[in-house]
Design a protein around this motif. Structure first.
Motif, short mmCIF file in Angstrom:
data_model
loop_
_atom_site.label_atom_id
_atom_site.label_comp_id
_atom_site.label_asym_id
_atom_site.label_seq_id
_atom_site.Cartn_x
_atom_site.Cartn_y
_atom_site.Cartn_z
N MET A 1 56.22 43.55 40.67
CA MET A 1 56.13 43.95 38.92
C MET A 1 56.68 45.27 39.17
O MET A 1 55.22 46.00 39.17
CB MET A 1 55.72 43.25 38.57
N ASN A 2 56.58 46.08 38.07
CA ASN A 2 56.79 47.18 37.44
C ASN A 2 55.93 47.37 36.75
O ASN A 2 56.29 46.73 36.08
CB ASN A 2 58.69 47.84 37.76
N LYS A 3 55.95 49.00 36.14
CA LYS A 3 55.04 49.43 34.96
C LYS A 3 56.00 49.60 34.39
O LYS A 3 57.21 49.93 34.59
CB LYS A 3 53.73 49.84 35.74
N LEU A 4 55.96 49.13 32.73
CA LEU A 4 57.01 50.21 32.14
C LEU A 4 55.59 50.24 30.76
O LEU A 4 54.24 49.98 30.81
CB LEU A 4 57.72 48.90 31.52
N ASN A 5 56.69 50.98 29.98
CA ASN A 5 55.88 51.59 28.50
C ASN A 5 56.66 50.65 27.38
O ASN A 5 57.61 50.78 27.20
CB ASN A 5 55.73 52.98 28.65
N ILE A 6 56.09 49.94 26.87
CA ILE A 6 56.95 48.89 25.66
C ILE A 6 56.99 49.84 24.72
O ILE A 6 58.12 49.71 24.63
CB ILE A 6 55.48 48.26 25.27
N ASN A 26 62.32 43.48 23.39
CA ASN A 26 62.68 42.98 24.84
C ASN A 26 62.40 43.42 25.86
O ASN A 26 62.79 44.87 26.66
CB ASN A 26 64.77 43.19 24.58
N VAL A 27 61.78 42.90 27.25
CA VAL A 27 61.32 42.79 28.50
C VAL A 27 62.41 42.95 29.11
O VAL A 27 62.99 41.80 30.20
CB VAL A 27 60.07 41.95 29.07
N PRO A 28 62.82 43.60 30.28
CA PRO A 28 63.78 43.50 31.05
C PRO A 28 63.29 42.95 32.35
O PRO A 28 62.22 42.75 32.37
CB PRO A 28 64.64 45.48 31.92
N VAL A 29 64.20 42.65 33.01
CA VAL A 29 63.76 41.82 34.51
C VAL A 29 63.07 42.51 35.54
O VAL A 29 63.64 43.71 35.48
CB VAL A 29 65.19 40.99 34.78
N LYS A 30 62.21 42.14 36.56
CA LYS A 30 61.87 42.71 37.55
C LYS A 30 60.34 43.67 36.62
O LYS A 30 60.13 44.61 36.99
CB LYS A 30 62.52 43.46 38.26
N TYR A 31 60.17 43.49 35.13
CA TYR A 31 58.91 44.10 34.87
C TYR A 31 58.13 43.02 34.12
O TYR A 31 59.21 42.29 33.92
CB TYR A 31 59.60 44.87 33.60
N ARG A 32 57.42 43.00 34.21
CA ARG A 32 56.13 41.64 33.16
C ARG A 32 54.90 42.55 31.89
O ARG A 32 54.35 43.69 32.64
CB ARG A 32 55.19 41.59 34.22
N CYS A 33 55.13 41.80 31.54
CA CYS A 33 55.43 41.89 29.90
C CYS A 33 55.16 41.16 29.06
O CYS A 33 55.86 40.30 28.35
CB CYS A 33 55.55 43.40 29.14
N ASN A 34 53.52 39.92 28.77
CA ASN A 34 53.54 39.47 28.13
C ASN A 34 52.93 39.86 26.97
O ASN A 34 52.53 39.34 25.72
CB ASN A 34 52.66 38.15 28.87
N ARG A 35 52.65 40.96 26.88
CA ARG A 35 52.35 41.72 25.41
C ARG A 35 53.34 42.21 24.35
O ARG A 35 52.76 43.43 24.01
CB ARG A 35 51.05 42.26 25.73
N ASN A 36 54.42 42.03 24.76
CA ASN A 36 55.62 42.27 23.56
C ASN A 36 55.86 42.00 22.51
O ASN A 36 56.69 42.43 21.86
CB ASN A 36 56.81 41.75 25.02
N ILE A 37 54.95 41.60 21.73
CA ILE A 37 54.90 41.36 20.26
C ILE A 37 53.94 42.59 20.18
O ILE A 37 52.31 42.65 20.25
CB ILE A 37 54.22 40.53 19.91
N PHE A 38 54.26 43.83 18.43
CA PHE A 38 53.39 44.27 18.23
C PHE A 38 53.30 44.62 16.62
O PHE A 38 54.77 43.91 16.22
CB PHE A 38 54.00 45.76 18.49
N GLY A 39 52.25 44.38 15.97
CA GLY A 39 52.52 45.05 14.40
C GLY A 39 52.47 46.57 14.04
O GLY A 39 51.39 47.33 15.30
N GLU A 40 53.07 46.62 13.10
CA GLU A 40 53.10 48.08 12.79
C GLU A 40 53.22 48.86 11.98
O GLU A 40 53.15 47.60 10.40
CB GLU A 40 54.33 49.05 13.77
N ASN A 41 52.45 50.24 11.22
CA ASN A 41 52.27 49.95 9.63
C ASN A 41 53.49 50.85 9.92
O ASN A 41 54.25 51.12 10.49
CB ASN A 41 51.57 51.44 9.10
#
Length: 100
Positions: A1-6, A26-41
Motif C-alpha cells: 500500500m502507498n503512503k499518503l498525507n491525509i 476520502n481515501v483513494p484506491v490503492k491507499y490505506r488509511c483507517n484513521r480518516n476522521i479528524f476533529g479540528e478547531n
C-alpha cells in the motif's frame, strides 16, 4: 500500500459542533488509511484523529452523520458503525456487529 498525507486529500463530509469541525477525508484506491476522521478547531488545527479500529484490515470510514450533541455515527468500508465522541475522538464500540 502507498503512503499518503491525509491533509492532501479531499474532505468528503464534515459536521460542525460549536468549537469542533469533524471531517471525513476520502481515501483513494490503492491507499490505506483507517484513521480518516479528524476533529479540528475553528482555526483549522487538528484536535484529534480517530483510532484505527481494524489495524489488520483495509477499512477506512466512508460516511459520518450526526447522532447527538456528544457524538457522531461513523460507518466504515466493512459496513460496521461506531459512535465517535466529538470533543476527543474516542470511539465507542458497538457490540453485536457482524464484520464481513
Amino acid at each position: 500500500m502507498n503512503k499518503l498525507n491525509i491533509k492532501d486529500l479531499e474532505v468528503k463530509e464534515q459536521l460542525g459542533y460549536k468549537d469542533i469541525v469533524v471531517k471525513l477525508y476520502n481515501v483513494p484506491v490503492k491507499y490505506r488509511c483507517n484513521r480518516n476522521i479528524f476533529g479540528e478547531n475553528l482555526q483549522g488545527e487538528v484536535v484529534w484523529q480517530v483510532a484505527d479500529v481494524n489495524p489488520n484490515l483495509d477499512a477506512p470510514f466512508t460516511h459520518i452523520m450526526p447522532f447527538d450533541n456528544e457524538k457522531i455515527k461513523a460507518y466504515n468500508w466493512l459496513g460496521a458503525y461506531y459512535y465517535i465522541n466529538i470533543l476527543d475522538g474516542k470511539i465507542i464500540l458497538l457490540p453485536k456487529q457482524r464484520l464481513w
